[in-house]
Design a protein around this motif. Structure first.
Motif, PDB file in Angstrom:
ATOM      1  N   PRO A  44       0.843  -1.441   0.041  1.00  0.00           N
ATOM      2  CA  PRO A  44       0.063   0.120  -0.250  1.00  0.00           C
ATOM      3  C   PRO A  44       0.970   1.092  -0.003  1.00  0.00           C
ATOM      4  O   PRO A  44       1.944   1.223   0.756  1.00  0.00           O
ATOM      5  CB  PRO A  44      -0.793  -0.155   1.307  1.00  0.00           C
ATOM      6  N   GLY A  46       0.140   5.356  -0.008  1.00  0.00           N
ATOM      7  CA  GLY A  46      -0.751   6.582   0.120  1.00  0.00           C
ATOM      8  C   GLY A  46      -2.222   5.591   0.076  1.00  0.00           C
ATOM      9  O   GLY A  46      -2.182   4.837   0.871  1.00  0.00           O
ATOM     10  N   GLY A  47      -2.872   6.174  -0.970  1.00  0.00           N
ATOM     11  CA  GLY A  47      -4.006   5.498  -1.053  1.00  0.00           C
ATOM     12  C   GLY A  47      -4.245   4.668  -2.160  1.00  0.00           C
ATOM     13  O   GLY A  47      -5.186   3.841  -2.479  1.00  0.00           O
ATOM     14  N   ARG A  48      -2.951   4.258  -2.815  1.00  0.00           N
ATOM     15  CA  ARG A  48      -2.980   2.974  -3.848  1.00  0.00           C
ATOM     16  C   ARG A  48      -2.337   2.068  -3.620  1.00  0.00           C
ATOM     17  O   ARG A  48      -1.487   1.972  -2.457  1.00  0.00           O
ATOM     18  CB  ARG A  48      -2.637   3.902  -4.915  1.00  0.00           C
TER      19      ARG A  48
END
Ligand code: ADP
Ligand code: ZN
Ligand code: ZN
Length: 748
Positions: A44, A46-48
């Protein structure tokens, strides 16, 4: 479970992004044992989700446990980057100022899809000595044509162990079926070997090796290389041999030696699709080789990687990224045409395949041969100061002569015929004579398209690409104006977009127009045009070259592609239409590039028993780069060029870095200024930081570009200076990008 096993393990991860930071992740229970140093991982970010490589497994984590996230998955089992390659990529990332993960991603093919279908392919090789096969041939009936052909094929050389040939390719080549091979297999003269591949392997049948006795010079070179191989230590050689002097022959024997020592061999060539002949020669001596190039599909690349790791194939021939091939027990690296700029990757992560190769050889105690007829001044300088051992080949073997060269002064030609010409009278005369003799010619012009410029006679406006501020090229077949940078295309306007005048003038000659001119002047000539417009298919080059070699064409006309590494015995004329087109570019290597180009292209003529001729058209025939190239006089050129560079501290006398800032005009300019100011605070001497200034290619694909050059006496000093602006180098936004290029080749 014991306490030790329960201890949390962390993976240090180099992510596939332009970032130099390494990140810690927890290895979750289900991935224990599956994540090792060198494994591909998914994490993972950040958000991705991001891909990366585990570079270390550790029990220590510098972050509080609450801030560490779990890895999501690991790459296919068994696909692991070796410790050597981890070290090499780390060095390269560090040296070239880019992310370790990005460098690893450039080095390691994307993973194989699961459940790949694997098929068996069959190979044939001779397993008995040639004498036994000869004896057998005597017993074959005269009407058993197929069997005789098989015998002849395997008797053509006595290389031991005999190379392996694809059974299907062999049958096609000899016009036989597998039934013909059977008696020979039963008599244990030949063996059929099955191998498993996910993709059909390359199946080239190469021409027979000539039984060649080395010249004294070749022998001397080989003796030194062999001694180094036997010593098993790092030894760098510069093999400087004029075009056609038999460098490849030396490579082949050196490779043979390394293979006999059960070592592996890495051969780097500038652009593999342009050198099928060379690959064939290596294949003939080594048997199966893996060839790695940019046209491979991911699955083919992964397949090659797997075979190398497993030790099934011991020779790689490839373009620059092949320098990272997984070769256990590496014994020998060969960099052919070491001066070629294609060894440098010009996009992130920027690295020089040749220089990484030298580093790799040194780390793995291998021998490395850098070969060229026109060595880079960097390598030449290293040889002169004893860092590399110099080996020289000054003659063409077997009586082949260096072509007789004539230079045509294009300015004078213009005065005499009262118009600018693409083909001078002298070149046309020679072309006609060459065709009369039923021999072949190669003509080189470094511009493709029909007209290279469209200009308004009324206001002087030159039509340029909207995105790139570069002259648009007219492609007549397509009836389009094209930008050769971004591939923007538009129909040619009938009126000048600036002043509305109809006086648009199409000028300048590209290969498309040169082809048409030849068609008009020499209508019977069979011409093959070779440029990226005509050579778009996957195997277009190979097919075109085969057809030319088979004599289906008289003239090969093209761009850079026609200047490289061929050996066509029937080519006796070489013409260069505008040899010094790049001589006045603001690039300190402009003269070197001009010299290399002319020398290499002249070298394509007269490689066999026939004498060759070269006609070189130039605007500045007196320039030392042109003059020395005409005489194939590298020594003199190097002497003049080095004397020019030394006072300016240009390479090889100093180190360079180039920083390119691109984006919207105002922000890019301001950022370049800030970087310049930061660097100047730590650069001790004035003139060490050049710029910022607009790049020669001021606008590309919509972005304005500014650059700075940093000069330093040593790599360490260069690093120290560059560090002053380190915070800028990771900038990679839509409107602003900063790129650092260490040992830059491109100055545009
Ligand atoms: P280079 O790599 O230096 O351009 P090559 O190795 O391709 O040169 O050799 C040029 C030609 O000369 C080839 O056709 C090659 O087979 C031939 N050749 C090389 N060495 C010898 C030799 N010792 N005797 C005869 N021919 C040779
Ligand atoms: Zn105009
Ligand atoms: Zn463009």
């Amino acid at each position: 479970m014991s306490a030790v096993q329960n201890q949390t393990e962390y993976a240090v991860v180099a992510v596939e992004a332009p970032l130099t930071t390494l990140y810690h992740y927890r290895i979750p229970e289900n991935l224990r044992g599956a994540v090792l140093p060198g494994s591909r991982v998914f994490a993972p970010f950040g958000g991705r989700k991001i891909r990366g490589f585990c570079v270390e497994v550790t029990a220590a984590c510098p972050l509080p446990a609450s801030r560490v996230r779990d890895l999501l998955a690991a790459g296919p089992e068994g696909e692991i980057v070796s410790a050597e390659l981890l070290k090499l990529t780390r060095w390269a990332a560090d040296y070239y100022h880019c992310g370790w993960g990005a460098m690893l991603a450039a080095a390691v093919p994307a993973g194989v899809r699961k459940n790949q279908q694997v098929r068996e392919y069959f190979f044939v090789r001779r397993v008995a000595p040639t004498a036994e096969l000869s004896a057998f041939k005597q017993t074959v009936r005269a009407n058993a044509k197929g069997q005789l052909a098989v015998c002849d094929f395997f008797l053509r050389d006595s290389v031991e162990p005999s190379p392996e040939f694809s059974q299907s390719a062999l049958c096609a080549e000899l016009g036989i079926t597998t039934a013909t091979l059977k008696p020979l297999v039963e008599k244990k003269l030949l063996a059929v070997i099955a191998k498993k591949y996910a993709r059909p392997p390359t199946t080239v049948i190469t021409p027979a090796a000539k039984n060649i006795a080395l010249t004294d010079e070749q022998q001397t070179a080989l003796t030194q290389i062999t001694a180094a191989l036997d010593a098993g230590k790092f030894a760098p050689f510069l093999l400087y041999g004029i075009t056609g002097s038999g460098k490849t022959e030396v490579y082949l024997r050196a490779m043979r030696r390394a293979l006999d020592q059960h070592k592996t061999v890495l051969i780097l060539v500038p652009e593999i699709s342009l050198t099928p002949q060379t690959v064939g020669r290596f294949q003939l001596v080594a048997g199966e080789v893996v060839s790695l190039h940019s046209h491979l599909a991911d699955s083919e690349r992964a397949e090659a990687w797997r075979r190398l790791c497993a030790g099934e194939v011991r020779v790689v021939v490839g373009a620059r990224s092949a320098v990272f091939s997984p070769l256990p027990h590496l014994g020998l690296i060969i960099v052919d045409e070491e001066h070629e700029h294609t060894f440098k990757q010009e996009s992130y992560p920027r690295y020089h395949g040749r220089d990484v190769a030298v580093m790799r050889a040194s780390a793995e105690n291998a021998v490395i041969i850098l070969g060229s007829a026109t060595p880079s001044l960097e390598s030449w300088h290293n040889a002169r100061r004893g860092k590399y051992e110099l080996l020289t080949l000054t003659e063409r073997p077997g009586g082949a002569r260096v072509p007789q060269t004539t230079v045509v002064d294009l300015a004078e030609e213009f005065r005499e015929v009262q118009k600018s010409v693409t083909f001078s009278r002298a070149l046309l005369r020679e072309l006609a004579a060459c065709l009369d003799r039923r021999e072949q010619a190669i003509i080189f012009l470094n511009r493709r398209g029909f007209n290279t410029e469209v200009r308004c006679k009324n206001c002087g406006e030159n039509l340029t690409c909207e995105n790139c501020a570069i002259s648009l090229t007219y492609h007549r077949d397509e009836k389009l104006l094209r930008c050769h940078y971004c591939d923007y295309a538009t129909a040619p306007p009938t009126l000048c977009p600036l002043c509305g005048s109809a006086a648009l003038q199409f000028t300048g000659t590209g290969t498309e127009r040169a082809e048409k001119i030849i068609g008009e002047l020499l209508p019977t000539a069979r011409l093959l045009r070779m440029d990226s417009d005509t050579m778009s298919g996957r195997d277009a080059h190979g097919k075109a070259l085969t057809a030319f070699a088979a004599g289906e064409y008289d003239i090969l006309l093209g761009t850079q592609m026609v200047t490289k590494g061929f050996d066509f015995p029937r080519v006796t004329l070489v013409g260069v239409l505008a040899a010094d087109g790049a001589i006045n570019l603001p690039d300190f290597r402009a003269a070197e590039k001009t010299f290399q180009l002319i020398t290499q292209v002249i070298g394509r003529a007269g490689r066999a028993d026939k004498a060759g001729r070269a006609i070189i058209q130039a605007f500045q025939p007196e320039h030392y780069s042109v003059r020395c190239a005409l005489g194939q006089n590298f020594d003199e050129f190097a002497q003049i060029e080095l004397a020019t560079r030394e006072p300016l501290a240009y390479p090889p006398f100093g180190r360079l870095a180039r920083i390119v800032v691109s984006g919207d005009q105002v922000t890019a300019r301001a950022t370049a200024d800030e970087i310049g100011a930061a660097l100047k605070t730590v650069a001790p001497k004035p003139g060490q930081i050049l710029g910022p200034a607009p790049c020669v290619l001021e606008k590309l694909q919509g972005a304005y570009r500014f650059h700075l050059l940093v000069k330093a006496p040593s790599p360490t000093e260069l690093r120290r200076i560059l560090a002053a602006a380190a915070k800028f180098y990771a900038i990679n936004q839509e409107r602003l990008q900063v790129g650092v290029d260490i040992d830059p080749l491109s100055m545009m």
